[in-house]
Design a protein around this motif. Structure first.
Motif, PDB file in Angstrom:
ATOM      1  N   PHE A   1       3.587   1.332  15.908  1.00 36.81           N
ATOM      2  CA  PHE A   1       2.629   2.415  15.705  1.00 36.81           C
ATOM      3  C   PHE A   1       1.724   2.131  14.503  1.00 36.81           C
ATOM      4  CE2 PHE A   1       5.470   5.203  18.301  1.00 36.81           C
ATOM      5  CZ  PHE A   1       4.504   5.592  19.214  1.00 36.81           C
ATOM      6  N   LEU A   2       2.285   1.571  13.429  1.00 35.97           N
ATOM      7  CA  LEU A   2       1.461   1.238  12.268  1.00 35.97           C
ATOM      8  C   LEU A   2       0.433   0.172  12.610  1.00 35.97           C
ATOM      9  CD1 LEU A   2       4.179   1.209   9.442  1.00 35.97           C
ATOM     10  CD2 LEU A   2       2.374   2.902   9.794  1.00 35.97           C
ATOM     11  N   ARG A   3       0.789  -0.781  13.440  1.00 40.56           N
ATOM     12  CA  ARG A   3      -0.167  -1.798  13.869  1.00 40.56           C
ATOM     13  C   ARG A   3      -1.280  -1.182  14.721  1.00 40.56           C
ATOM     14  NH1 ARG A   3       1.066  -7.416  14.513  1.00 40.56           N
ATOM     15  NH2 ARG A   3       2.627  -8.072  12.996  1.00 40.56           N
ATOM     16  N   GLU A   4      -0.903  -0.276  15.622  1.00 39.36           N
ATOM     17  CA  GLU A   4      -1.920   0.386  16.447  1.00 39.36           C
ATOM     18  C   GLU A   4      -2.887   1.179  15.573  1.00 39.36           C
ATOM     19  OE1 GLU A   4      -2.294  -0.051  19.596  1.00 39.36           O
ATOM     20  OE2 GLU A   4      -0.441  -1.122  20.030  1.00 39.36           O
ATOM     21  N   ILE A   5      -2.345   1.901  14.598  1.00 39.32           N
ATOM     22  CA  ILE A   5      -3.190   2.698  13.706  1.00 39.32           C
ATOM     23  C   ILE A   5      -4.111   1.803  12.893  1.00 39.32           C
ATOM     24  CG2 ILE A   5      -3.113   4.187  11.666  1.00 39.32           C
ATOM     25  CD1 ILE A   5      -0.549   5.413  12.829  1.00 39.32           C
ATOM     26  N   SER A   6      -3.574   0.702  12.367  1.00 40.07           N
ATOM     27  CA  SER A   6      -4.385  -0.203  11.550  1.00 40.07           C
ATOM     28  C   SER A   6      -5.519  -0.815  12.360  1.00 40.07           C
ATOM     29  CB  SER A   6      -3.498  -1.300  10.960  1.00 40.07           C
ATOM     30  OG  SER A   6      -2.474  -0.750  10.152  1.00 40.07           O
ATOM     31  N   MET A   7      -5.238  -1.232  13.592  1.00 43.22           N
ATOM     32  CA  MET A   7      -6.281  -1.841  14.407  1.00 43.22           C
ATOM     33  C   MET A   7      -7.344  -0.828  14.815  1.00 43.22           C
ATOM     34  SD  MET A   7      -7.569  -4.528  15.584  1.00 43.22           S
ATOM     35  CE  MET A   7      -6.244  -5.583  15.003  1.00 43.22           C
TER      36      MET A   7
ATOM     37  N   LEU B   1      -0.537  -1.321   1.518  1.00 43.24           N
ATOM     38  CA  LEU B   1      -0.641  -2.483   0.638  1.00 43.24           C
ATOM     39  C   LEU B   1       0.562  -2.612  -0.284  1.00 43.24           C
ATOM     40  CD1 LEU B   1      -4.415  -2.319  -0.387  1.00 43.24           C
ATOM     41  CD2 LEU B   1      -3.357  -3.883   1.244  1.00 43.24           C
ATOM     42  N   HIS B   2       1.250  -1.523  -0.557  1.00 39.80           N
ATOM     43  CA  HIS B   2       2.392  -1.556  -1.467  1.00 39.80           C
ATOM     44  C   HIS B   2       3.732  -1.690  -0.738  1.00 39.80           C
ATOM     45  CE1 HIS B   2      -0.561  -0.045  -4.393  1.00 39.80           C
ATOM     46  NE2 HIS B   2       0.276  -0.440  -5.315  1.00 39.80           N
ATOM     47  N   ARG B   3       3.715  -1.943   0.557  1.00 37.29           N
ATOM     48  CA  ARG B   3       4.958  -2.102   1.299  1.00 37.29           C
ATOM     49  C   ARG B   3       5.335  -3.579   1.377  1.00 37.29           C
ATOM     50  NH1 ARG B   3       7.806   2.676   2.234  1.00 37.29           N
ATOM     51  NH2 ARG B   3       6.239   4.334   2.239  1.00 37.29           N
ATOM     52  N   GLN B   4       6.645  -3.832   1.324  1.00 37.05           N
ATOM     53  CA  GLN B   4       7.144  -5.185   1.515  1.00 37.05           C
ATOM     54  C   GLN B   4       6.976  -5.579   2.978  1.00 37.05           C
ATOM     55  OE1 GLN B   4       8.192  -7.390  -0.562  1.00 37.05           O
ATOM     56  NE2 GLN B   4       9.145  -6.454  -2.352  1.00 37.05           N
TER      57      GLN B   4
ATOM     58  N   ALA C   1     -11.226  -5.265   5.498  1.00 36.61           N
ATOM     59  CA  ALA C   1     -10.386  -6.342   4.973  1.00 36.61           C
ATOM     60  C   ALA C   1      -9.001  -5.829   4.574  1.00 36.61           C
ATOM     61  CB  ALA C   1     -11.077  -6.995   3.773  1.00 36.61           C
ATOM     62  N   SER C   2      -8.940  -4.659   3.956  1.00 33.73           N
ATOM     63  CA  SER C   2      -7.650  -4.106   3.539  1.00 33.73           C
ATOM     64  C   SER C   2      -6.802  -3.706   4.749  1.00 33.73           C
ATOM     65  CB  SER C   2      -7.872  -2.898   2.624  1.00 33.73           C
ATOM     66  OG  SER C   2      -8.588  -3.257   1.461  1.00 33.73           O
ATOM     67  N   LEU C   3      -7.433  -3.142   5.773  1.00 34.38           N
ATOM     68  CA  LEU C   3      -6.695  -2.761   6.969  1.00 34.38           C
ATOM     69  C   LEU C   3      -6.170  -3.972   7.722  1.00 34.38           C
ATOM     70  CD1 LEU C   3      -8.971   0.141   8.206  1.00 34.38           C
ATOM     71  CD2 LEU C   3      -6.564   0.358   7.595  1.00 34.38           C
ATOM     72  N   LEU C   4      -6.905  -5.071   7.683  1.00 39.95           N
ATOM     73  CA  LEU C   4      -6.409  -6.297   8.297  1.00 39.95           C
ATOM     74  C   LEU C   4      -5.153  -6.780   7.595  1.00 39.95           C
ATOM     75  CD1 LEU C   4      -6.840  -8.476  10.415  1.00 39.95           C
ATOM     76  CD2 LEU C   4      -8.330  -9.663   8.800  1.00 39.95           C
ATOM     77  N   GLU C   5      -5.122  -6.649   6.269  1.00 41.40           N
ATOM     78  CA  GLU C   5      -3.920  -7.017   5.524  1.00 41.40           C
ATOM     79  C   GLU C   5      -2.768  -6.066   5.840  1.00 41.40           C
ATOM     80  OE1 GLU C   5      -2.542  -7.992   0.924  1.00 41.40           O
ATOM     81  OE2 GLU C   5      -4.615  -7.453   1.382  1.00 41.40           O
TER      82      GLU C   5
ATOM     83  N   ASP D   1       9.622   5.079   6.737  1.00 40.86           N
ATOM     84  CA  ASP D   1       9.764   3.625   6.667  1.00 40.86           C
ATOM     85  C   ASP D   1      10.713   3.272   5.535  1.00 40.86           C
ATOM     86  OD1 ASP D   1       9.501   0.942   6.907  1.00 40.86           O
ATOM     87  OD2 ASP D   1       7.312   0.895   6.755  1.00 40.86           O
ATOM     88  N   LYS D   2      11.749   2.513   5.841  1.00 43.65           N
ATOM     89  CA  LYS D   2      12.781   2.189   4.857  1.00 43.65           C
ATOM     90  C   LYS D   2      12.504   0.901   4.098  1.00 43.65           C
ATOM     91  CE  LYS D   2      15.047   5.794   6.138  1.00 43.65           C
ATOM     92  NZ  LYS D   2      15.033   6.989   5.262  1.00 43.65           N
ATOM     93  N   ARG D   3      11.350   0.291   4.316  1.00 40.14           N
ATOM     94  CA  ARG D   3      11.036  -0.931   3.582  1.00 40.14           C
ATOM     95  C   ARG D   3      10.837  -0.626   2.103  1.00 40.14           C
ATOM     96  NH1 ARG D   3       5.957  -3.453   6.355  1.00 40.14           N
ATOM     97  NH2 ARG D   3       5.552  -1.268   6.850  1.00 40.14           N
ATOM     98  N   ASP D   4      11.207  -1.583   1.261  1.00 43.62           N
ATOM     99  CA  ASP D   4      11.062  -1.404  -0.180  1.00 43.62           C
ATOM    100  C   ASP D   4       9.594  -1.481  -0.580  1.00 43.62           C
ATOM    101  OD1 ASP D   4      13.806  -1.250  -0.410  1.00 43.62           O
ATOM    102  OD2 ASP D   4      14.041  -3.410  -0.747  1.00 43.62           O
ATOM    103  N   MET D   5       9.279  -0.824  -1.684  1.00 47.76           N
ATOM    104  CA  MET D   5       7.936  -0.903  -2.254  1.00 47.76           C
ATOM    105  C   MET D   5       7.797  -2.199  -3.046  1.00 47.76           C
ATOM    106  SD  MET D   5       6.477   1.909  -1.247  1.00 47.76           S
ATOM    107  CE  MET D   5       5.069   2.144  -2.334  1.00 47.76           C
ATOM    108  N   ASP D   6       6.648  -2.825  -2.929  1.00 51.79           N
ATOM    109  CA  ASP D   6       6.361  -4.054  -3.677  1.00 51.79           C
ATOM    110  C   ASP D   6       5.763  -3.651  -5.022  1.00 51.79           C
ATOM    111  OD1 ASP D   6       5.816  -6.530  -4.598  1.00 51.79           O
ATOM    112  OD2 ASP D   6       4.433  -7.117  -3.002  1.00 51.79           O
TER     113      ASP D   6
END
Length: 580
Positions: A510-516, A438-441, A571-575, A366-371
Motif C-alpha cells: 500500500f505504501l508503494r501504491e501511495i508513493s507512485m 524518509l526516516h524509516r529503515q 525525487a523524495s517520493l521516489l526514494e 509500521d513496526k520498522r525502526d526509525m533511522d
C-alpha cells in the motif's frame, strides 16, 4: 597548493585512523580547537557565498527595469565570469584535489543517489538544448547586440557539461585535503547556480508579462509602454522576421523550466558535498542499504494506473487552457478554461490529500525502526520540502484573503477558494507522509524467527492447538540444546510468526501504491504551472484586490518555489517508494 599541504582537519586523518584501530575509546587530541577551525572555515565560505548572492540578486533585479541604469548584458557578464571561475575550480578539484593521497577517505552512501543524478542529467540535456536555441536566436542579431549575449549561452553550456560530470562522479565524496579551498569552491558553485536560477526566473517572468501585455495592446502602444516602465530584452529592439528566429525564441523560453530545475537540483547536491567536506563516517553506524528499484514487482498497479490517468487528463487540461486563455480574448472561453482548471486541480489535490492521510495512518502501524543516524542528504530534503512549500502557502493565503474580502462572489471565486484551501492541506499532509517515509529503515529480514519460519513453512499440516515445538537455540550445541538451550514456541507465537510477514507485506504494498500515485500526481502539478497554466495571472479577483503591481510581484517571487517543491517532492517520493 600541493597535495602535501593539508588543513588541520586533514592532518588528523592518520592519527584518527590509528586511534580508531588501537585505542578506540580515546578521542583525538585537542578536539575543541579542530572543531572551532572547522566552523571558521565553513563560516568564511558562507560569508563569501552570501556576498556573491546579494551582488547577483541586486544586478538581476535591477536589470529587470528600464529606468535603472543596469542592462541585461551587465548581468550576463557577471554570470559568465562566475561560471568561468567555477569551471576552473572544478578542473582543479578533479585533476588535483581528488587525486591527492588520502584525499577521499570515505564516501557518503546517502549523497547523490542514482535517481537524483539521473534527473540532473535529464535537466542538463534540456538545458543544453535551450543554450543551443539561445545561441541560434542571439546569432540572428549579432550586428545589434553586445557580444556577451552570444558568449553567455556558450559558457553556460560548457558550465552545464562540466558541472554535471563533476556531480556525477564526486557527489558522494568526503574530501580531507584542501579543505578551505574546497569549501569556498563549492559555495561559489552553489551561488553561481542560484544566480543563474534567479536570472532565468526573472527573464521568464518579464517575457510572460510582455506576452500578456502585447496580446492586449497594439504594437505602437506596446513599444511606448516598454520605454515607460518595464525592461525589454535587448533582442526586442531588433527585428525577428525569419521563421527560424521565431522558432529559436519560442523554443528557449519553453525550455526555461528545465534549466530552472537543473540549477536547483545542482545547488542541493553541491550543498550536501559542502556539508561532507572533512567529514569522517563511522561505518558501524552508517548503514549502507543496497536497494533495488523494482517498479512492476510487489504492486497492484492501482497507484500507477490512477496516477497515469491524472497525468494524461492534466496534459489535456493544460492544452485546452493554453488554447482558450492565452490564444483567445473572449471572456466566456476564459471563464470556461479557469473553471476546468480549478475543477481538475480540486479533484487532484483532494485525492492526494486523502491518500497522504491514509499513508500516514499506515505508518502508525509500521513496526520498522526509525533511522536516526546523521544524514545531511535527508536533512536537506526535509528543509527543502518545508521551505519550498512556503511559496505556495503564501500564494494560497493571499488568494484566500482576496476572495473573502472581495464582493461579489461568483462560481470561479468559490472554486478558487476551494483550490487555495486544498493546496494548503495537500502540501501539509504530503510533507508529513514524505518525512515519515524518509526516516524509516528499509525493510530487512526478521532474523529472530527466521530459523523457526524456515522449518514451519516447510510443514504441510500443523496442528497448532495440539503441538508445541521445541527448536534448539542457534548458539547452543546439540547435546545441550534439549537441556537448557531449548526455546518453546507456543501456539499463539506460532500463529503470529506465520501471519506477521504477510501483514507487513500488505502494508509495504500500500505504501508503494501511495508513493507512485503521489509521484505521478506531482509531475502533472509541476508541468501545468511550469509550462504556462498560471491562473493567478488570469483570475481578476486577486489582481483587482492587490493591484497590478503588487500581485504579479507576489506570484513571480513565490511561484518558482512552488514549482520547485513539486519536482523535489517527486525525487523524495521516489526514494520513499524504493525504501518501502
Amino acid at each position: 597548493m600541493g597535495c602535501g599541504h593539508k588543513d588541520d582537519k586533514a592532518s588528523l586523518a592518520s592519527s584518527q585512523m590509528a586511534s580508531f584501530s588501537h585505542q578506540p575509546h580515546q578521542p583525538p587530541a585537542s578536539p575543541a580547537s579542530k572543531e572551532v577551525w572547522k566552523k571558521g572555515g565553513r563560516m568564511f565560505s558562507v560569508l563569501l557565498a552570501v556576498h556573491l548572492a546579494l551582488l547577483a540578486c541586486t544586478l538581476v533585479s535591477s536589470g529587470a527595469f528600464e529606468k535603472i541604469a543596469v542592462h541585461d548584458y551587465d548581468v550576463f557578464f557577471l554570470l559568465t565570469v562566475m561560471m568561468l571561475i567555477v569551471i576552473v575550480w572544478i578542473i582543479f578539484y578533479l585533476m588535483g584535489t581528488a587525486r591527492c593521497p588520502d584525499a577521499i577517505l570515505c564516501r557518503d552512501s546517502h549523497a547523490g543517489p542514482v535517481w537524483l543524478r539521473g534527473g540532473l542529467i535529464l535537466f542538463a540535456i534540456f538545458s543544453l538544448v535551450m543554450d543551443v536555441f539561445k545561441i541560434g536566436y542571439y546569432s540572428s542579431f549579432y550586428s545589434c547586440l553586445s557580444a556577451i549575449k552570444i558568449i553567455y549561452p556558450i559558457v553556460q553550456a560548457i558550465f552545464v557539461v562540466v558541472q554535471t560530470y563533476f556531480l556525477w562522479i564526486s557527489a558522494k565524496d568526503c574530501v580531507h585535503v584542501h579543505l578551505n579551498v574546497t569549501r569556498c569552491g563549492l559555495m561559489l558553485t552553489l551561488t553561481t547556480n542560484l544566480a543563474v536560477w534567479m536570472s532565468a526566473v526573472t527573464d521568464e517572468s518579464v517575457h510572460k508579462a510582455h506576452s500578456k501585455l502585447k496580446k492586449n495592446v497594439t504594437e505602437e502602444l506596446f513599444r511606448w509602454l516598454l520605454k515607460a516602465g518595464m525592461r525589454s530584452s535587448s533582442a526586442e529592439e531588433c527585428n525577428c522576421n525569419s521563421q527560424i528566429c521565431h522558432i529559436f525564441k519560442n523554443g528557449y523560453f519553453w525550455l526555461y523550466p528545465f534549466n530552472i530545475e537543473y540549477s536547483l537540483f545542482a545547488s542541493a547536491m553541491v550543498y550536501v558535498m559542502w556539508k561532507n567536506v572533512g567529514r569522517f563516517i563511522d561505518h558501524h553506524s552508517h548503514h549502507i542499504h543496497h536497494l533495488k528499484f523494482r517498479l512492476f514487482r510487489r504492486t497492484f498497479f492501482v497507484g500507477i494506473v490512477l496516477g497515469l490517468i491524472l497525468l494524461v487528463s492534466g496534459l489535456g487540461v493544460l492544452i485546452l487552457y493554453e488554447v482558450q486563455v492565452n490564444s483567445s480574448a473572449e471572456l466566456s472561453k476564459k471563464s470556461q478554461a479557469l473553471t476546468m482548471y480549478y475543477i481538475f486541480n480540486i479533484v487532484c489535490l483532494g485525492l492526494m490529500s486523502l491518500v497522504c492521510i491514509g499513508g500516514s495512518v499506515i505508518y502508525r502501524f509500521d513496526k520498522r525502526d526509525m533511522d536516526r543516524h546523521k544524514n545531511p542528504t535527508r536533512t536537506l530534503d526535509v528543509a527543502l520540502l518545508m521551505g519550498a512549500a512556503l511559496g505556495q502557502y503564501a500564494i494560497s493565503y493571499y488568494s484566500i484573503v482576496a476572495i473573502v474580502a472581495s464582493s461579489p462572489r461568483d462560481a470561479i471565486s468559490a472554486l478558487n477558494l476551494t483550490y487555495a484551501l486544498l493546496m494548503i492541506a495537500q502540501h501539509t499532509f504530503q510533507n508529513i507522509f514524505i518525512i515519515e517515509g524518509l526516516h524509516r529503515q528499509p525493510p530487512k529480514e526478521d532474523h529472530k524467527h527466521s530459523s523457526h519460519q524456515k522449518d514451519l513453512y516447510g510443514l504441510t499440516f500443523v496442528n497448532i492447538n495440539a503441538v508445541s515445538l521445541r527448536v534448539p537455540d542457534s548458539g547452543s550445541t546439540l547435546s545441550s540444546g534439549s537441556a537448557s538451550g531449548a526455546e518453546t514456541i507456543h501456539p499463539a507465537e506460532l500463529v503470529r510468526s506465520l501471519t506477521v510477514p504477510k501483514k507487513m507485506n500488505w502494508r509495504r504494498k500500500f505504501l508503494r501504491e501511495i508513493s507512485m500515485f503521489l509521484l505521478l500526481s506531482n509531475i502533472i502539478l509541476w508541468i501545468m504551472p511550469a509550462f504556462g497554466a498560471r491562473p493567478q495571472f488570469d483570475n481578476d479577483t486577486e489582481l483587482n484586490f492587490y493591484g497590478d503591481s503588487m500581485w504579479p510581484a507576489i506570484v513571480d517571487i513565490c511561484l518558482p518555489f512552488g514549482i520547485f517543491y513539486r519536482m523535489h517532492a517527486v525525487a523524495s517520493l521516489l526514494e520513499v517508494y524504493i525504501v518501502s
